[in-house]
Structure formats: structure tokens, C-alpha cells
Design an enzyme around this catalytic site. Structure first.
Site, PDB file in Angstrom:
ATOM      1  N   TYR A  55       5.139  12.331  -6.798  1.00  0.00           N
ATOM      2  CA  TYR A  55       4.744  10.958  -7.010  1.00  0.00           C
ATOM      3  C   TYR A  55       5.886  10.199  -7.487  1.00  0.00           C
ATOM      4  CZ  TYR A  55      -0.119  11.557  -6.051  1.00  0.00           C
ATOM      5  OH  TYR A  55      -1.367  12.126  -5.076  1.00  0.00           O
ATOM      6  N   HIS A 108      -8.363   3.606  -5.857  1.00  0.00           N
ATOM      7  CA  HIS A 108      -7.534   5.106  -5.851  1.00  0.00           C
ATOM      8  C   HIS A 108      -6.569   5.146  -6.766  1.00  0.00           C
ATOM      9  CE1 HIS A 108      -9.471   6.576  -1.758  1.00  0.00           C
ATOM     10  NE2 HIS A 108     -10.355   6.425  -2.638  1.00  0.00           N
ATOM     11  N   ALA A 219      -2.220  -4.638  12.099  1.00  0.00           N
ATOM     12  CA  ALA A 219      -2.896  -5.477  10.961  1.00  0.00           C
ATOM     13  C   ALA A 219      -1.890  -6.600  10.948  1.00  0.00           C
ATOM     14  CB  ALA A 219      -2.885  -4.594   9.749  1.00  0.00           C
TER      15      ALA A 219
END
Ligand SMILES: [Zn+2]
Length: 242
Positions: A55, A108, A219
Site C-alpha cells: 500500500y 472501499h 471514460a
């Protein structure tokens, strides 16, 4: 079409166009790691150093990427839309907020947030975390974890999301695989409660058949186009051109 209450779900596809790699269901790997080795509470209990390393690398990578045209368009919609609006993102990066979005919820969790298992405080975190991280609230060392919803954990603010879906006139899903529940079920909740539903994705998702309308493409191209239509259709006094 008339609507005032919009709920938008965004997923990995929108961040991928900014260069952020995410979990790939195809081979079950994420930057070469198995999900169960880096993104579960069991993994953190077993090998906190590896999970922090993973992370910390994701967090550091945020500094190398920029919001794309889709993030910018949604932030513009957020700023201009006179009705209710909620952007629910499955993404843990900060690209929506860096583009300026405010009516935003990270279901999340967030890479830029830490969570102390000692005192339960949550706080902003921008540097490497590591095992030596100290909680700014209770000053305990070694009990700070990434504020990320791992596999097997409950997504954040589900009650608020459910309530927004039930009130929505329009539900739009952008860049999601339609494979991960509970987010994959949002379209059915919104449709059941009367919302028009639109999917914008590179290719039809696993849940495509649940949407009333589908648009395929990047997108970064499709979202600005759609936002322009929405702001043009509204009776807002100064629709902006995109
Ligand atoms: Zn603490």
C-alpha cells in the site's frame, strides 16, 4: 428525460485511464501479488510488512498520476448540478477529489487515510505508513493500518449508499466490471426503485444486461460527452460547454 437526483458509481476503469493499475480478475494478481497476500485482514495479521509495502507503493504512485478528463467532467457536474448528486467510488485513489469533486464517498476506503486499530481513529496519511507508523491520536506505534476495505470486510457507508440509490432518478456506472458485490447490485436497486440506469464502460460489463442504456468507450471521452448532455438538458441558468 427529467431527473434531479443522480447517483454515480465509479470503478477501476476510470483510474486505469490515469495510469493506475488495479486488481485484475483475469489472473487474480495485483502488481504481481495474490489478493489474499496483500488485501485481506488475514494477510495483514500474518505479514504486516508486506501489506504496508504494497500500500505504501500504491500511495506513492498517486504522486505520479493526474486526474483525467472523466474525473474533471464529474467534478464539473458535481459543481454545476443543482439537484442531489452522490459519486460513490470503489477506487481508493484520490483522483476524484484532486479533480475537485466534493459530493463523494469512498466505499472501499482511501489510500490517503490511516486507521488506528488501537483507538479506532481515522486520519489523513500521505507518506509511507510501514509498521513503525505512529497514531496521531493515541500515539501508539505499530497499530496503524491502511484505511482500505479489504476482501472479506464490509464496504463503508452502505446505508447511506442504499438510501441514495432508492431516491435516485438516474444511476450511472462508470468503469466498473460489474463483478464485485455489493456494488454490482446497485443497478438493480436503483432500477427497482424507478431510476433510469446507464452504463459507461470500455466494453459491456458482466452486469450490462441490468442497465437500460449502455455506452461503450473510454471514460475520458464518454463521460465528458455525457456530462455535457446532462448539464445541457437541465434548466440550470448557465450550462457550461465542454
Ligand atoms: Zn490510535
Amino acid at each position: 428525460m427529467m431527473f434531479s437526483n443522480i447517483v454515480i458509481l465509479t470503478g477501476a476503469g476510470i483510474s486505469a485511464e490515469s495510469g493506475l493499475q488495479t486488481f485484475r480478475a483475469s489472473d487474480g494478481l495485483w502488481e504481481g501479488h495474490r489478493v489474499e497476500d496483500v488485501a485481506t485482514p488475514e494477510a495483514f495479521a500474518r505479514n504486516p510488512a508486506l501489506v504496508h509495502q504494497f500500500y505504501d507503493a500504491r500511495r506513492e504512485r498517486l504522486g505520479e498520476v493526474e486526474p483525467n478528463a472523466a474525473h474533471v467532467a464529474l467534478a464539473r457536474l458535481d459543481a454545476e448540478w443543482p439537484g442531489e448528486l452522490l459519486i460513490v467510488t470503489q477506487n481508493v485513489d484520490d483522483l476524484h477529489e484532486r479533480a475537485g469533486a466534493q459530493r463523494l464517498l469512498h466505499m472501499h476506503g482511501e489510500l490517503t487515510s490511516g486507521w488506528c486499530l488501537g483507538c479506532n481513529a481515522r486520519f489523513g496519511w500521505s507518506e509511507a505508513m510501514g509498521e513503525a507508523a505512529q497514531c496521531p491520536a493515541c500515539e501508539t506505534v505499530g497499530r496503524v493500518r491502511p484505511d482500505i476495505v479489504w476482501f472479506g470486510e464490509m464496504p463503508y457507508q452502505m446505508e447511506r449508499i442504499e438510501a441514495a440509490l432508492m431516491d435516485a432518478d438516474l444511476f450511472v456506472s462508470i468503469g466498473t466490471s460489474g463483478a464485485v458485490y455489493p456494488a454490482a447490485g446497485f443497478v438493480q436497486t436503483a432500477a427497482y426503485c424507478g431510476a433510469h440506469t446507464l452504463e459507461i464502460n470500455l466494453e459491456p460489463s458482466q452486469g450490462s444486461m441490468f442497465f437500460a442504456e449502455r455506452r461503450c468507450g473510454l471514460a475520458g471521452e464518454e463521460v465528458p460527452k455525457w456530462v455535457g448532455e446532462v448539464l445541457g438538458y437541465s434548466d440550470h441558468s448557465s450550462p457550461i460547454s465542454l
